[in-house]
Design a protein around this motif. Structure first.
Motif, mmCIF file in Angstrom:
data_model
loop_
_atom_site.group_PDB
_atom_site.id
_atom_site.type_symbol
_atom_site.label_atom_id
_atom_site.label_comp_id
_atom_site.label_asym_id
_atom_site.label_seq_id
_atom_site.Cartn_x
_atom_site.Cartn_y
_atom_site.Cartn_z
ATOM 1 N N TYR A 43 -5.187 15.719 -67.621
ATOM 2 C CA TYR A 43 -3.851 15.159 -67.354
ATOM 3 C C TYR A 43 -3.462 15.436 -65.901
ATOM 4 C CZ TYR A 43 -3.261 14.180 -72.301
ATOM 5 O OH TYR A 43 -3.417 13.655 -73.575
ATOM 6 N N LYS A 44 -3.836 16.633 -65.443
ATOM 7 C CA LYS A 44 -3.566 16.978 -64.044
ATOM 8 C C LYS A 44 -4.486 16.185 -63.108
ATOM 9 C CE LYS A 44 -1.490 21.493 -64.659
ATOM 10 N NZ LYS A 44 -1.415 22.903 -64.221
ATOM 11 N N THR A 45 -5.723 15.961 -63.550
ATOM 12 C CA THR A 45 -6.672 15.169 -62.748
ATOM 13 C C THR A 45 -6.144 13.751 -62.556
ATOM 14 O OG1 THR A 45 -8.558 16.437 -63.578
ATOM 15 C CG2 THR A 45 -9.050 14.316 -62.589
ATOM 16 N N ALA A 46 -5.679 13.149 -63.660
ATOM 17 C CA ALA A 46 -5.154 11.774 -63.602
ATOM 18 C C ALA A 46 -3.966 11.688 -62.652
ATOM 19 C CB ALA A 46 -4.750 11.316 -64.994
ATOM 20 N N ALA A 47 -3.074 12.684 -62.733
ATOM 21 C CA ALA A 47 -1.892 12.693 -61.852
ATOM 22 C C ALA A 47 -2.298 12.855 -60.391
ATOM 23 C CB ALA A 47 -0.959 13.827 -62.265
ATOM 24 N N LYS A 48 -3.289 13.688 -60.151
ATOM 25 C CA LYS A 48 -3.748 13.941 -58.774
ATOM 26 C C LYS A 48 -4.493 12.737 -58.193
ATOM 27 C CE LYS A 48 -2.302 18.105 -57.852
ATOM 28 N NZ LYS A 48 -1.412 18.363 -56.703
#
Length: 271
Positions: A43-48
């Motif tokens: 989820y953090k990867t997608a946001a980044k």
């Protein structure tokens, strides 16, 4: 283009390194540990990815270049293909020391390639001895291998995109020295503090690299399209040059008419 967590999962973007090899600074991006391997929070990867894509799109829209760097075997072909598709420079062979900090010298080497090409066109190359021709050909091939992908980069890039910051530590150091923004895929064994835009992801698997780069290059492509659209916008009526129809006609007989009118006024007064 929205980044789906499911597609990142299918590409294996979540697989980190062994827990004993991790960098504690990557803790905010680690979801859990499974079988001795760290699992990245997708989820953090997608946001980044979306955050980095937005910034890269703006750079591309401004007309500046983004240099892609990946010299590891599983990444070099993917990076070369993706970067070439959006007409951006890339380094997939050994990083030439001083590529950024000594850019003038690198440009001289690129110009040498152009000089050799001119020699072949104007016939000067054929006047050399067989041994000299062989040496020049070898030099040209070496330059092409190392610098052929940056021939159009006439000034320092506006940003770097790196796959595996541990491997490309020299490129990182040079970019930091010149305050060039760094975008990178950062695995759990690396220090994210070295990077301006961190994309926590598996930087060893070709599927993972391909998936992340697909989103990144799509964002850059969008920025380039936006720039092209702005250039193609027709000028407004205010900016358009005036035509003969818009220009008021000057009455050539006006001065003459004025003189005759004055004469009539004087005549009326006398009477």
């Amino acid at each position: 283009m929205a980044v789906e967590v499911k597609e990142l999962l299918e590409a294996g973007v979540h697989f980190g390194h062994l827990t004993r090899k991790w960098d504690p600074n990557m803790a905010p991006y680690v979801y859990m540990e499974r079988n001795g391997i760290h699992i990245i929070n997708l989820y953090k990867t997608a946001a980044k990815i979306e955050e980095a894509g937005e910034a890269l799109s703006k750079i591309a829209a401004s007309g500046r270049k983004i240099l892609f760097v990946a010299t590891k075997k599983q990444a070099k072909d993917i990076v070369a293909e993706k970067a070439a598709s959006i007409n951006m420079p890339y380094i997939t062979e050994r990083w030439p020391g001083g590529m950024l900090t000594n850019f003038i010298t690198i440009r001289k080497a690129v110009k040498k390639m152009a000089t050799i090409d001119r020699m072949k066109k104007d016939g000067t190359f054929n006047s050399l001895s067989k041994k000299e021709r062989l040496q020049v050909d070898r030099q040209r091939a070496k330059l092409e291998k190392n610098l052929g992908s940056i021939t159009d980069m006439t000034r320092l890039p506006a940003a770097l995109f790196i796959v595996d910051i541990k491997r490309e530590h020299i490129a990182i150091a040079e970019a930091q020295k010149l305050n060039i923004p760094i975008f990178a895929m950062v695995d759990t064994n690396s220090d994210p503090r070295q990077v301006d835009y961190v994309i926590p992801a598996n930087d060893d698997a070709s599927k993972s690299i391909d998936k992340v780069l697909s989103h990144v290059t799509a964002a850059i492509s969008g920025g380039l399209a936006e720039r092209k659209a702005e250039k193609d916008v027709p000028k407004t009526d205010e900016d358009a040059p005036k035509t003969e129809k818009d220009t008021p006609k000057v009455d050539k007989d006006a001065p003459k008419a004025t003189k005759e009118a004055k004469k009539e006024v004087v005549k009326d007064e006398e009477e």
